[in-house]
Design a protein around this motif. Structure first.
Motif, PDB file in Angstrom:
ATOM      1  N   HIS A  12     -61.174 -24.430  78.359  1.00  0.00           N
ATOM      2  CA  HIS A  12     -60.847 -24.025  76.991  1.00  0.00           C
ATOM      3  C   HIS A  12     -60.278 -25.210  76.217  1.00  0.00           C
ATOM      4  O   HIS A  12     -59.399 -25.904  76.717  1.00  0.00           O
ATOM      5  CB  HIS A  12     -59.826 -22.882  76.993  1.00  0.00           C
ATOM      6  CG  HIS A  12     -60.344 -21.648  77.658  1.00  0.00           C
ATOM      7  ND1 HIS A  12     -61.227 -20.797  77.034  1.00  0.00           N
ATOM      8  CD2 HIS A  12     -60.137 -21.146  78.900  1.00  0.00           C
ATOM      9  CE1 HIS A  12     -61.522 -19.805  77.867  1.00  0.00           C
ATOM     10  NE2 HIS A  12     -60.877 -19.998  79.002  1.00  0.00           N
ATOM     11  N   GLU A  31     -58.606 -17.029  81.092  1.00  0.00           N
ATOM     12  CA  GLU A  31     -58.507 -16.608  79.698  1.00  0.00           C
ATOM     13  C   GLU A  31     -57.105 -16.958  79.213  1.00  0.00           C
ATOM     14  O   GLU A  31     -56.126 -16.435  79.746  1.00  0.00           O
ATOM     15  CB  GLU A  31     -58.747 -15.096  79.566  1.00  0.00           C
ATOM     16  CG  GLU A  31     -60.208 -14.699  79.481  1.00  0.00           C
ATOM     17  CD  GLU A  31     -61.003 -15.503  78.440  1.00  0.00           C
ATOM     18  OE1 GLU A  31     -60.476 -15.733  77.322  1.00  0.00           O
ATOM     19  OE2 GLU A  31     -62.136 -15.907  78.752  1.00  0.00           O
ATOM     20  N   ASP A  45     -59.010 -26.488  72.192  1.00  0.00           N
ATOM     21  CA  ASP A  45     -58.764 -26.236  70.771  1.00  0.00           C
ATOM     22  C   ASP A  45     -58.051 -27.457  70.199  1.00  0.00           C
ATOM     23  O   ASP A  45     -57.587 -28.326  70.959  1.00  0.00           O
ATOM     24  CB  ASP A  45     -57.927 -24.960  70.584  1.00  0.00           C
ATOM     25  CG  ASP A  45     -58.124 -24.346  69.190  1.00  0.00           C
ATOM     26  OD1 ASP A  45     -58.754 -25.002  68.321  1.00  0.00           O
ATOM     27  OD2 ASP A  45     -57.630 -23.226  68.962  1.00  0.00           O
TER      28      ASP A  45
END
Lengths: 421, 115
Positions: free
Chosen positions: A144, A159, A146
């Motif tokens: 992940h 997650e 960002d």
């Protein structure tokens, strides 16, 4: 002149009563294992800047030492920046061996399995022998990713429990629009040393040591007469993150000839650019989230992003420090000195090299002390270390560290923001 | 390296220092060199170069930054040694950072190029 003492936030002002902290947190392999699982696999971890991969096909490879993760961060043809574990889907080879570059595809050097820059698997030589492999689902394993303010964050949870914005808990709002992008050029210094990573986190979270440990390097430049223990001012909390204002001495006038010569060529990142400040183009100094007290001898805002980042915005750039655990008793420090541009003349290059040596030596002082601290911890004579009322951020970090280890930490704390003064 | 230790005219007296500092290519090497010098050596180097920084760079300014002839490149590399020696002489009064392990190595990377 306002009385600064009222802004010298004490631990009690923030309701932080934890003045004694177990040494075990800093020495025990069991705590290190819990940190790996409960902090480094859960928190968003800052690993770089998007301007390190400006063009489609640009990639960098980053290590995340506490997780032994080796991660490719690549900008796709579509402009999106993605992260993948550096491991071939065939037999696990870390296929990208350069620490940065530009590529159309990643090709494994072992059997030439080939991946697109977006991580998808494009070719298996002798594909007929792998009928059980579904190419569509056998790309590089994603991580992940960002970004905030141009900084790349990774999250290694399956997650993430919180979005990056939720994780930043308002720090992103305070620093919204801060001009990190104006300072793209950086010099990186890395070092590994025998101590717990939190020793360094703590060193950057208090000014109490500056007049003593940095007596020869920093004291004259940054410790003002009215704040001899360099209390951080206006301490702000955002979830587990924080910011505090640090003064400096604007009348600091180094007399040493070589150092003075360097100042005349190009101001080091760590010195205030008085001319620029006067003209209102002093980078971070103009930002409303920085130096909220408007102290006239503003030095820096020391910004801590949990778990392991310290950022110090300055008039001519910013300093970035990252502290990675390798084991309970060993860690890696990475320092980046960001400035407006690469040196344009030999004089500037010399000045940057000199500033680099000076900045490095200050960090070496901190690391040297953290190593001695670890020797003392491991000697076993003390069960606790003590955090003073003047070390509120150490107590705060410990509180949030404990919350993370207990499975929490991600939700905002009720005391945040309101704790400012 | 094959080049001989030839400094530009007017800087020949720096040859003994060029022999030590002029062969170093990176800040990591200069940092280690500083730690392995005595204060007497560092002070002699400092005394010979610090007062002449202007003269050195006035000379180097006449050449393109990325295309220094070898004598000038040697002079520049020698001068860069002063970035480390000056920390020992002007700041610490000793070659090493106090309390740091010895010898202390540190990796340094400049984005885009190596000075």
């Amino acid at each position: 002149m306002t009385d600064l003492s009222e802004h010298m936030t004490k631990a009690r002002d923030l309701g932080l009563e934890n003045g004694r902290v177990p040494v075990e947190y800093y020495t025990s392999p069991e705590y290190f294992r819990r940190e790996q699982d409960m902090i480094f696999r859960r928190a968003w971890l800052m690993v770089g800047r998007v301007d390190e991969v400006p063009e489609p096909g640009d990639y960098i490879v980053r290590e995340v030492p506490p997780l032994k993760a080796n991660v490719i961060i690549a900008r796709g043809k579509d402009g999106e920046v993605r992260a993948f574990h550096n491991a071939c889907s065939h037999r696990g080879v870390a296929l990208v061996c350069q620490d940065k570059g530009n590529a159309l595809t990643f090709r494994c050097p072992y059997h030439a399995w080939t991946y697109r820059i977006d991580g998808s698997l494009s070719a298996i030589p002798g594909e007929q022998d792998f009928p059980h492999v579904d190419k569509a689902t056998s790309g590089l394993a994603p991580v992940h990713l960002d970004t905030w303010a141009g900084f790349i964050f990774l999250n290694f949870a399956e997650e993430p429990e919180a979005t990056l914005t939720e994780f930043l808990a308002g720090l992103d709002v305070l620093l919204d629009g801060a001009p990190f992008g104006d300072f793209p050029f950086c010099v990186r210094v890395t070092d590994e040393i025998d101590c717990n990573w939190k020793n360094l986190v703590n060193a950057f979270n208090e000014g109490y040591h500056v007049a003593i440990l940095h007596n020869k390097t920093l004291r004259a430049a940054v410790v003002p007469k009215d704040n001899p223990h360099l209390h951080y001012l206006d301490v702000k909390q955002f979830g587990p993150h924080s910011a505090g204002t640090v003064p400096r001495n604007f009348d600091y006038d180094p007399q040493a000839p070589a150092l003075t010569w360097v100042y005349a060529q190009m101001l080091p990142t760590s010195a205030p650019d008085l001319e620029a400040i006067k003209q209102g183009r002093a980078g971070f100094y103009e930002h409303p989230g920085i130096n909220r007290l408007k102290i006239p001898n503003f030095g820096t805002e020391t910004i801590t992003i949990f778990p392991n980042i310290s950022i110090q915005p300055l008039a001519n750039g910013y300093l970035f420090y990252q502290f990675w655990p390798i084991s309970a008793g060993r860690m890696r420090t990475e320092v980046r000195i960001y400035s407006r541009h690469a040196p344009r003349t030999l004089r500037e290059e010399y000045a940057m090299a000199s500033t680099l040596a000076a900045t490095r030596d200050v960090v070496v002082e901190d690391m040297a002390m953290s190593r001695l601290q670890q020797i003392g911890f491991e000697s076993g004579g003390k069960t606790y270390q003590q955090f003073g009322q003047n070390e509120p951020l150490l107590r705060m970090f410990t509180r949030d560290y404990e919350a993370y280890l207990a499975g929490g930490g991600m939700t905002p704390f009720p005391v945040q923001a309101a704790a400012a003064e | 390296m094959t080049e001989t230790l030839t400094l530009p005219d007017g800087f020949a007296d720096l040859a003994p220092f060029a022999a030590v500092w002029g062969k170093l290519e990176s800040q990591e090497e200069r940092y280690l060199q500083r730690q392995h010098c005595t204060m007497k050596q560092l002070k002699a180097f400092y005394d010979a170069t610090a007062p002449r920084l202007n003269a050195i760079f006035d000379h180097l300014d006449r050449f393109p930054m990325d295309g220094l002839p070898e004598p000038e490149a040697l002079l520049y590399r020698t001068a860069l040694g002063l970035t480390e020696a000056a920390m020992a002489v002007e700041v610490f009064g000793q070659p090493c950072v106090p309390y740091a392990p010895f010898p202390h190595k540190m990796a340094i990377k400049w984005s885009e190029y190596l000075p």
